[in-house]
Design a protein around this motif. Structure first.
Motif, PDB file in Angstrom:
ATOM      1  N   UNK A   1       0.533  -0.723   0.121  1.00  0.00           N
ATOM      2  CA  UNK A   1      -0.022  -0.049  -0.014  1.00  0.00           C
ATOM      3  C   UNK A   1       1.168   1.883  -0.157  1.00  0.00           C
ATOM      4  N   UNK A   2       0.548   2.060  -0.150  1.00  0.00           N
ATOM      5  CA  UNK A   2       0.993   3.924   0.109  1.00  0.00           C
ATOM      6  C   UNK A   2       0.355   4.659   1.200  1.00  0.00           C
ATOM      7  N   UNK A   3       0.294   5.925   1.629  1.00  0.00           N
ATOM      8  CA  UNK A   3      -0.598   6.744   2.902  1.00  0.00           C
ATOM      9  C   UNK A   3      -0.304   7.458   1.685  1.00  0.00           C
ATOM     10  N   UNK A   4      -1.243   8.347   2.056  1.00  0.00           N
ATOM     11  CA  UNK A   4      -1.957   9.783   1.404  1.00  0.00           C
ATOM     12  C   UNK A   4      -2.032  10.259   2.645  1.00  0.00           C
ATOM     13  N   UNK A   5      -0.688  11.408   2.997  1.00  0.00           N
ATOM     14  CA  UNK A   5      -1.112  12.561   4.005  1.00  0.00           C
ATOM     15  C   UNK A   5      -0.960  14.058   3.892  1.00  0.00           C
ATOM     16  N   UNK A   6      -1.183  14.386   4.103  1.00  0.00           N
ATOM     17  CA  UNK A   6      -1.164  16.433   3.171  1.00  0.00           C
ATOM     18  C   UNK A   6       0.688  16.805   3.280  1.00  0.00           C
ATOM     19  N   UNK A   7       1.047  15.403   4.009  1.00  0.00           N
ATOM     20  CA  UNK A   7       2.808  16.626   4.134  1.00  0.00           C
ATOM     21  C   UNK A   7       3.564  16.289   2.706  1.00  0.00           C
ATOM     22  N   UNK A   8       3.796  16.838   2.186  1.00  0.00           N
ATOM     23  CA  UNK A   8       4.573  16.545   0.540  1.00  0.00           C
ATOM     24  C   UNK A   8       6.177  16.500   0.571  1.00  0.00           C
ATOM     25  N   UNK A   9       7.078  17.087   1.810  1.00  0.00           N
ATOM     26  CA  UNK A   9       8.227  17.310   1.757  1.00  0.00           C
ATOM     27  C   UNK A   9       8.674  16.470   3.605  1.00  0.00           C
TER      28      UNK A   9
ATOM     29  N   UNK B   1       3.973  11.949   2.611  1.00  0.00           N
ATOM     30  CA  UNK B   1       2.516  11.827   1.456  1.00  0.00           C
ATOM     31  C   UNK B   1       3.615  10.966   0.150  1.00  0.00           C
ATOM     32  N   UNK B   2       3.221   9.719   0.252  1.00  0.00           N
ATOM     33  CA  UNK B   2       3.306   8.759  -0.956  1.00  0.00           C
ATOM     34  C   UNK B   2       4.035   7.066  -0.216  1.00  0.00           C
ATOM     35  N   UNK B   3       4.546   7.305   0.737  1.00  0.00           N
ATOM     36  CA  UNK B   3       5.438   6.645   1.505  1.00  0.00           C
ATOM     37  C   UNK B   3       4.924   4.948   1.313  1.00  0.00           C
ATOM     38  N   UNK B   4       6.008   4.366   1.084  1.00  0.00           N
ATOM     39  CA  UNK B   4       5.613   2.580   0.685  1.00  0.00           C
ATOM     40  C   UNK B   4       5.042   1.852   1.773  1.00  0.00           C
ATOM     41  N   UNK B   5       4.004   1.122   1.916  1.00  0.00           N
ATOM     42  CA  UNK B   5       3.640   0.961   3.600  1.00  0.00           C
ATOM     43  C   UNK B   5       4.153  -1.129   2.794  1.00  0.00           C
ATOM     44  N   UNK B   6       4.963  -1.468   4.011  1.00  0.00           N
ATOM     45  CA  UNK B   6       4.703  -2.474   3.390  1.00  0.00           C
ATOM     46  C   UNK B   6       4.585  -4.269   3.891  1.00  0.00           C
ATOM     47  N   UNK B   7       3.857  -2.941   5.333  1.00  0.00           N
ATOM     48  CA  UNK B   7       3.137  -4.315   5.906  1.00  0.00           C
ATOM     49  C   UNK B   7       2.086  -3.494   7.201  1.00  0.00           C
TER      50      UNK B   7
ATOM     51  N   UNK C   1      -5.443  24.274   8.771  1.00  0.00           N
ATOM     52  CA  UNK C   1      -5.400  25.275  10.627  1.00  0.00           C
ATOM     53  C   UNK C   1      -4.776  24.851  11.242  1.00  0.00           C
ATOM     54  N   UNK C   2      -5.405  23.600  12.064  1.00  0.00           N
ATOM     55  CA  UNK C   2      -5.321  22.609  12.799  1.00  0.00           C
ATOM     56  C   UNK C   2      -3.819  22.375  13.165  1.00  0.00           C
ATOM     57  N   UNK C   3      -3.781  21.288  11.889  1.00  0.00           N
ATOM     58  CA  UNK C   3      -2.829  20.834  11.691  1.00  0.00           C
ATOM     59  C   UNK C   3      -1.124  21.496  11.335  1.00  0.00           C
ATOM     60  N   UNK C   4      -1.725  22.714  10.625  1.00  0.00           N
ATOM     61  CA  UNK C   4      -0.366  23.847  10.679  1.00  0.00           C
ATOM     62  C   UNK C   4       0.062  24.158  11.787  1.00  0.00           C
ATOM     63  N   UNK C   5      -0.866  24.405  13.164  1.00  0.00           N
ATOM     64  CA  UNK C   5      -0.376  24.848  14.491  1.00  0.00           C
ATOM     65  C   UNK C   5       0.074  23.451  14.973  1.00  0.00           C
ATOM     66  N   UNK C   6      -0.377  22.643  15.254  1.00  0.00           N
ATOM     67  CA  UNK C   6       0.389  21.394  15.852  1.00  0.00           C
ATOM     68  C   UNK C   6       1.298  20.924  14.632  1.00  0.00           C
ATOM     69  N   UNK C   7       1.509  20.909  14.381  1.00  0.00           N
ATOM     70  CA  UNK C   7       2.956  20.924  13.362  1.00  0.00           C
ATOM     71  C   UNK C   7       4.579  21.687  13.279  1.00  0.00           C
ATOM     72  N   UNK C   8       3.997  23.176  13.090  1.00  0.00           N
ATOM     73  CA  UNK C   8       4.969  23.824  13.799  1.00  0.00           C
ATOM     74  C   UNK C   8       4.788  23.836  15.763  1.00  0.00           C
ATOM     75  N   UNK C   9       3.682  24.188  16.285  1.00  0.00           N
ATOM     76  CA  UNK C   9       4.319  23.746  17.226  1.00  0.00           C
ATOM     77  C   UNK C   9       4.802  22.151  18.264  1.00  0.00           C
TER      78      UNK C   9
ATOM     79  N   UNK D   1       9.815  27.104   5.392  1.00  0.00           N
ATOM     80  CA  UNK D   1       8.819  26.600   4.488  1.00  0.00           C
ATOM     81  C   UNK D   1       8.340  25.104   4.467  1.00  0.00           C
ATOM     82  N   UNK D   2       6.928  25.574   4.621  1.00  0.00           N
ATOM     83  CA  UNK D   2       6.539  24.068   4.677  1.00  0.00           C
ATOM     84  C   UNK D   2       5.249  23.863   4.175  1.00  0.00           C
ATOM     85  N   UNK D   3       5.120  22.602   3.587  1.00  0.00           N
ATOM     86  CA  UNK D   3       4.043  22.442   1.917  1.00  0.00           C
ATOM     87  C   UNK D   3       3.141  21.421   3.343  1.00  0.00           C
TER      88      UNK D   3
END
Length: 227
Positions: free
Chosen positions: A15-23, A129-135, A178-186, A202-204
């Motif tokens: 599988x692969x995972x879809x997340x908002x983190x592009x970098x 985002x896009x990380x391959x899942x092995x199991x 908005x909440x994700x941005x705040x929690x990520x930078x925190x 710069x955060x993507x």
């Protein structure tokens, strides 16, 4: 010696995972630190509902995954963990560094629900985002939880930053971001040896690029937003 190959060929992602983190920059340093939804999407060969039958009875999962953006031709026996300021070397097997002999990661995530497909909705992932899942394996409380265990140099929960976001940014971002941005930078995604209050980062997140700087224990999101 047991070969790392699966019968009939190499290990392959299921599988692969879809997340908002592009970098890589900004991805939470550990699973469970930032609460947001991500989607585990199975590859066609493994997209079979019977393969996840009964999984909804578990609250947490282990994701075994590939550091696909951190592979190197050679490995080194010591690394410099960010938690130690990036200045002290310790053994690679005493860390969770991505630069390992085999670039394999392990994360415990909360299972929110199983959707048709099947697709797994999870929370608290620390994957780009896009990380391959092995199991995928179920988390079992009586065997996997050790609340009194020592945690070496990572025993204490890292201090968080106060995050100030201008109203102009808040109004342009989808509310969940908005909440994700705040929690990520925190969680302070900067390298631990960066202390220049004038340095801009710069955060993507998803389709947006957000700029911020940190002065002491406060992070200031700047007024420019790209999408």
């Amino acid at each position: 010696m047991v070969s790392p190959q699966r019968k009939g060929g190499q290990l392959k992602p299921i599988a692969h995972i879809e997340t908002p983190f592009k970098d890589k920059f900004g991805v939470p340093r550990q699973a469970g630190l930032v609460d947001y939804e991500a989607r585990v999407v199975f590859e066609p060969e493994f997209c079979v509902h019977e393969a996840v039958r009964g999984l909804e009875e578990f609250d947490y999962l282990w994701l075994v995954w590939l550091f696909h953006l951190a592979e190197r031709d050679r490995w080194t026996p010591t690394v410099r963990p960010p938690r130690l300021g990036g200045n002290k070397r310790v053994g690679v097997f005493a860390t969770r560094s991505p630069f390992r002999p085999n670039p394999i990661g392990l994360s415990s995530v909360r299972l929110l629900r199983v959707e048709p497909g099947p697709v797994l909705l999870v929370s608290g992932a620390d994957l780009v985002d896009g990380t391959p899942i092995l199991d995928i394996k179920p988390y079992i409380r009586y065997a996997d939880s050790h609340p009194d265990a020592r945690s070496g140099f990572a025993a204490e929960v890292p201090a968080t930053l106060e995050v100030i976001i201008p109203d102009a940014i808040v109004s342009r971002l989808p509310q969940p971001l908005v909440g994700l941005l705040r929690d990520t930078i925190a969680q302070d995604p900067r390298p631990h040896y960066h202390h220049n209050p004038d340095r801009i980062y710069t955060l993507r997140l998803d389709r947006f690029e957000v700029r911020f700087r940190v002065d002491g224990s406060t992070a200031f999101v700047l007024g420019e937003l790209k999408n």
